[in-house]
Scaffold this motif. Structure first.
Motif, mmCIF file in Angstrom:
data_model
loop_
_atom_site.group_PDB
_atom_site.id
_atom_site.type_symbol
_atom_site.label_atom_id
_atom_site.label_comp_id
_atom_site.label_asym_id
_atom_site.label_seq_id
_atom_site.Cartn_x
_atom_site.Cartn_y
_atom_site.Cartn_z
ATOM 1 N N ALA A 98 16.008 38.731 -89.706
ATOM 2 C CA ALA A 98 15.813 40.107 -89.248
ATOM 3 C C ALA A 98 16.680 40.316 -88.015
ATOM 4 C CB ALA A 98 14.352 40.369 -88.911
ATOM 5 N N GLY A 99 17.315 41.484 -87.968
ATOM 6 C CA GLY A 99 18.181 41.757 -86.821
ATOM 7 C C GLY A 99 18.615 43.206 -86.753
ATOM 8 N N ARG A 100 19.461 43.468 -85.791
ATOM 9 C CA ARG A 100 19.953 44.821 -85.553
ATOM 10 C C ARG A 100 21.454 44.761 -85.347
ATOM 11 N NH1 ARG A 100 18.056 49.869 -84.348
ATOM 12 N NH2 ARG A 100 19.180 51.070 -82.796
ATOM 13 N N GLY A 101 22.141 45.764 -85.911
ATOM 14 C CA GLY A 101 23.580 45.794 -85.769
ATOM 15 C C GLY A 101 24.166 47.131 -86.153
ATOM 16 N N LYS A 102 25.485 47.189 -86.127
ATOM 17 C CA LYS A 102 26.227 48.413 -86.417
ATOM 18 C C LYS A 102 26.532 48.496 -87.905
ATOM 19 C CE LYS A 102 30.417 50.863 -85.074
ATOM 20 N NZ LYS A 102 31.643 50.777 -84.257
ATOM 21 N N HIS A 103 26.105 49.602 -88.528
ATOM 22 C CA HIS A 103 26.386 49.860 -89.935
ATOM 23 C C HIS A 103 27.862 50.218 -90.046
ATOM 24 C CE1 HIS A 103 26.051 52.229 -93.778
ATOM 25 N NE2 HIS A 103 25.404 51.114 -94.079
ATOM 26 N N LEU A 104 28.599 49.487 -90.859
ATOM 27 C CA LEU A 104 30.055 49.618 -90.902
ATOM 28 C C LEU A 104 30.521 51.010 -91.317
ATOM 29 C CD1 LEU A 104 32.589 47.911 -90.421
ATOM 30 C CD2 LEU A 104 32.609 47.426 -92.850
ATOM 31 N N SER A 105 29.874 51.620 -92.307
ATOM 32 C CA SER A 105 30.377 52.913 -92.788
ATOM 33 C C SER A 105 29.905 54.090 -91.945
ATOM 34 C CB SER A 105 30.012 53.129 -94.254
ATOM 35 O OG SER A 105 28.625 53.217 -94.402
ATOM 36 N N SER A 106 28.691 54.024 -91.380
ATOM 37 C CA SER A 106 28.206 55.177 -90.608
ATOM 38 C C SER A 106 28.383 55.013 -89.108
ATOM 39 C CB SER A 106 26.720 55.416 -90.911
ATOM 40 O OG SER A 106 25.935 54.384 -90.344
ATOM 41 N N GLY A 107 28.555 53.789 -88.643
ATOM 42 C CA GLY A 107 28.709 53.548 -87.214
ATOM 43 C C GLY A 107 27.409 53.587 -86.428
ATOM 44 N N THR A 108 26.276 53.741 -87.107
ATOM 45 C CA THR A 108 24.984 53.813 -86.421
ATOM 46 C C THR A 108 24.375 52.420 -86.284
ATOM 47 O OG1 THR A 108 23.797 54.169 -88.493
ATOM 48 C CG2 THR A 108 24.523 56.134 -87.300
ATOM 49 N N GLN A 109 23.490 52.255 -85.305
ATOM 50 C CA GLN A 109 22.746 51.013 -85.127
ATOM 51 C C GLN A 109 21.567 51.022 -86.101
ATOM 52 O OE1 GLN A 109 23.222 48.285 -82.964
ATOM 53 N NE2 GLN A 109 25.247 49.186 -82.721
ATOM 54 N N GLN A 110 21.388 49.934 -86.852
ATOM 55 C CA GLN A 110 20.318 49.875 -87.840
ATOM 56 C C GLN A 110 19.665 48.508 -87.837
ATOM 57 O OE1 GLN A 110 21.650 51.097 -91.723
ATOM 58 N NE2 GLN A 110 22.098 53.157 -91.043
ATOM 59 N N TRP A 111 18.372 48.483 -88.202
ATOM 60 C CA TRP A 111 17.629 47.251 -88.392
ATOM 61 C C TRP A 111 17.800 46.798 -89.837
ATOM 62 C CZ3 TRP A 111 15.511 44.568 -84.521
ATOM 63 C CH2 TRP A 111 15.248 45.229 -83.333
ATOM 64 N N VAL A 112 17.910 45.499 -90.050
ATOM 65 C CA VAL A 112 17.998 44.944 -91.399
ATOM 66 C C VAL A 112 17.122 43.698 -91.491
ATOM 67 C CG1 VAL A 112 20.294 45.821 -91.954
ATOM 68 C CG2 VAL A 112 20.068 43.619 -90.842
ATOM 69 N N ALA A 113 16.696 43.379 -92.694
ATOM 70 C CA ALA A 113 15.950 42.152 -92.956
ATOM 71 C C ALA A 113 16.387 41.609 -94.310
ATOM 72 C CB ALA A 113 14.446 42.419 -92.953
ATOM 73 N N ASN A 114 16.412 40.300 -94.431
ATOM 74 C CA ASN A 114 16.859 39.643 -95.654
ATOM 75 C C ASN A 114 15.935 38.486 -95.992
ATOM 76 O OD1 ASN A 114 19.506 40.996 -95.823
ATOM 77 N ND2 ASN A 114 19.912 39.853 -93.952
ATOM 78 N N LEU A 115 15.847 38.198 -97.264
ATOM 79 C CA LEU A 115 15.227 36.972 -97.750
ATOM 80 C C LEU A 115 16.314 36.190 -98.454
ATOM 81 C CD1 LEU A 115 12.835 35.119 -98.408
ATOM 82 C CD2 LEU A 115 12.439 36.518 -100.441
#
Length: 121
Positions: A98-115
């Protein structure tokens, strides 16, 4: 591609979506059997579609269709993994990221989670 030490391991993995990326991570075992580990990851930490909640009517339909083509999120995150046979042993493993980063296409900061489910040979 892990680089192993006694109680930890560093790894590099590829993230494939519309735009490929890579992530560098490190995990450290929490118990003597090395089944549970905490870690950190930096780089391409996930993929996301577009946020269509801000669109109205017909624009929302178009947004939903283009959202199928997801792009990566670059940033930092934390990880927890369960390694059935031990952190640096052969066998199946499951990791939650789980983390937070910059969405490449929109340039917005977003939270993501992966399994992530894998097998170490």
């Amino acid at each position: 591609m892990p680089l192993q030490e006694r109680n930890g391991r560093a790894y590099l993995n590829a993230r494939l979506s519309i735009d490929a990326g890579a992530a560098l991570g490190y995990e450290y075992a929490l118990d003597p059997q090395q089944q549970h580990a905490l870690g950190a990851v930096i780089g391409s930490i996930g993929i996301r579609g577009r946020d269509c909640n801000q669109e109205d009517g017909f624009e929302q339909v178009g947004c939903a269709l283009t959202s199928l083509f997801r792009s990566r999120v670059d940033g930092v995150g934390v990880t927890y993994s369960f390694n059935n046979s031990g952190l640096n042993q052969r066998g199946f493993r499951a990791r939650v990221e789980a983390g937070r980063g910059k969405h490449l296409s929109s340039g917005t900061q977003q939270w993501v989670a992966n399994l992530v489910i894998g097998y170490q040979f």
